[in-house]
Scaffold this active site. Structure first.
Site, PDB file in Angstrom:
ATOM      1  N   TRP A 106      11.893  -3.644 -10.081  1.00  0.00           N
ATOM      2  CA  TRP A 106      12.402  -2.490 -10.722  1.00  0.00           C
ATOM      3  C   TRP A 106      13.140  -1.858  -9.623  1.00  0.00           C
ATOM      4  CZ3 TRP A 106      12.442   2.464  -9.073  1.00  0.00           C
ATOM      5  CH2 TRP A 106      12.488   3.610  -9.901  1.00  0.00           C
TER       6      TRP A 106
ATOM      7  N   SER B 244       7.976  -7.784  -6.549  1.00  0.00           N
ATOM      8  CA  SER B 244       7.657  -6.344  -6.986  1.00  0.00           C
ATOM      9  C   SER B 244       7.085  -6.602  -8.130  1.00  0.00           C
ATOM     10  CB  SER B 244       8.786  -5.601  -6.389  1.00  0.00           C
ATOM     11  OG  SER B 244       8.526  -4.251  -6.597  1.00  0.00           O
ATOM     12  N   THR B 245       7.671  -5.651  -9.226  1.00  0.00           N
ATOM     13  CA  THR B 245       7.351  -5.681 -10.473  1.00  0.00           C
ATOM     14  C   THR B 245       7.414  -6.588 -10.963  1.00  0.00           C
ATOM     15  OG1 THR B 245       8.111  -3.239 -10.587  1.00  0.00           O
ATOM     16  CG2 THR B 245       7.855  -4.410 -12.790  1.00  0.00           C
TER      17      THR B 245
ATOM     18  N   ALA C 226       5.977  -9.694  -2.352  1.00  0.00           N
ATOM     19  CA  ALA C 226       5.829  -8.094  -2.313  1.00  0.00           C
ATOM     20  C   ALA C 226       5.318  -7.561  -3.790  1.00  0.00           C
ATOM     21  CB  ALA C 226       7.042  -7.624  -1.809  1.00  0.00           C
TER      22      ALA C 226
ATOM     23  N   ASP D 140       5.886  -3.139   4.482  1.00  0.00           N
ATOM     24  CA  ASP D 140       6.455  -3.033   3.128  1.00  0.00           C
ATOM     25  C   ASP D 140       6.110  -1.476   3.000  1.00  0.00           C
ATOM     26  OD1 ASP D 140       6.760  -2.648   0.379  1.00  0.00           O
ATOM     27  OD2 ASP D 140       6.337  -4.652   0.114  1.00  0.00           O
TER      28      ASP D 140
ATOM     29  N   HIS E  49      10.038  -4.446   2.043  1.00  0.00           N
ATOM     30  CA  HIS E  49       9.577  -4.783   0.745  1.00  0.00           C
ATOM     31  C   HIS E  49      10.863  -5.805   0.046  1.00  0.00           C
ATOM     32  CE1 HIS E  49       8.099  -4.382  -3.353  1.00  0.00           C
ATOM     33  NE2 HIS E  49       9.529  -3.807  -3.587  1.00  0.00           N
TER      34      HIS E  49
END
Length: 276
Positions: free
Chosen positions: A31, A97-98, A122, A227, A256
């Site tokens: 994201w 991430s997302t 991450a 992160d 991150h």
């Protein structure tokens, strides 16, 4: 440009590079970015003889800016549409991430696709927001603040995030790259404010605990212990414990956005895992 239309009429943009008969790696972005965030990985693995696929999540990048469906179930369904269109079942799926949450939900929701392996970099699972059952999560007020900034001055917010915590550029002695910051801003601003606003709820409040428990394939969990976006202890560490066949690889001091800031290390470790 290459698109697939989902069952609810959303056009999903995708990149598909490499020989049709090569092993496939499917990349899932974070994201509020796009498939472009995987440039360093896609070029590397293309040179290594792989077929590489990445798509723009609905409402992100070049995909349709629809007003609804910005949740993990729809994200997983959109992945399924891309996979079915390309015939890339049994690939390795890599999510940042997302995108890591998207990978986990896709594997749980579509077990008929015998995904070979997965990598969570991450990534947001198992659950980001603080709840009675998840006391180590971040308070909901943090994510409410994200939504407020998207709604009030998205352009400035999308400058502040990469300039500061996303790439660790706020740490002493770390040299910021204006090109990387500008590219983050560019990707974010191409997408839809509505998709990004709703996506904050999707990545922060979706509980992936049961999804993780049901994944039998080998999964590499890669996470930096510095992160500042998705805290290490409550994400990477817990995900690796919940996965029946998970392996945690910790990166000391990495931020991150480590697939970009430390692409050489991340790419080498990805290759080693995929070839193992």
């Amino acid at each position: 440009m290459s698109y697939v239309t989902t069952k609810d009429g959303v056009q999903i943009f995708y990149k598909d590079w490499g020989p049709r008969d090569a092993p496939v790696i499917h990349f899932h972005h974070g994201w509020p970015l796009s498939a472009d965030d995987w440039d360093a990985q896609m070029l590397f693995f293309l040179a290594e003889g792989y077929r590489v696929v990445a798509h723009d999540r609905r409402g992100h990048g070049r995909s349709s800016q629809v007003w609804n469906g910005h949740d993990m179930d729809h994200y997983a369904d959109d992945v399924a549409a891309v996979v079915a269109h390309l015939g890339t079942q049994g690939a390795v799926h890599v999510g940042h991430s997302t995108g890591g949450g998207e990978v986990v939900r896709y594997m749980a929701r579509y077990p008929e696709d015998k995904v070979a392996k997965a990598v969570l970099i991450a990534a947001v699972p198992p659950l980001m927001v603080q709840t009675p059952g998840n006391p180590g999560g971040l308070p909901k007020s943090v994510f409410d603040g994200f939504q407020a900034q998207v709604a009030s001055n998205r352009a400035q917010f999308y400058r502040d995030v990469p300039t500061g915590p996303f790439y660790g550029y706020n740490r002493p002695g770390v040299d910021a790259s204006e090109g990387i910051i500008g590219n983050w801003w560019r990707q974010g601003m191409i997408g839809s404010a509505k998709a990004h606003y709703d996506g904050i709820v999707a990545f922060s409040q979706t509980d992936f605990t049961e999804d993780l428990k049901g994944i039998q394939q080998p999964v590499l969990v890669m996470h930096g212990d510095d992160d500042q976006i998705v805290p290490y202890e409550n994400s990477g560490v817990l995900s690796a414990k919940l996965l029946p066949n998970g392996t945690l690889k910790t990166y000391e001091g990495y931020p991150h956005g480590m697939p970009t800031t430390h692409a050489d290390v991340i790419n080498a470790d990805l290759l080693a895992f995929i070839q193992s």
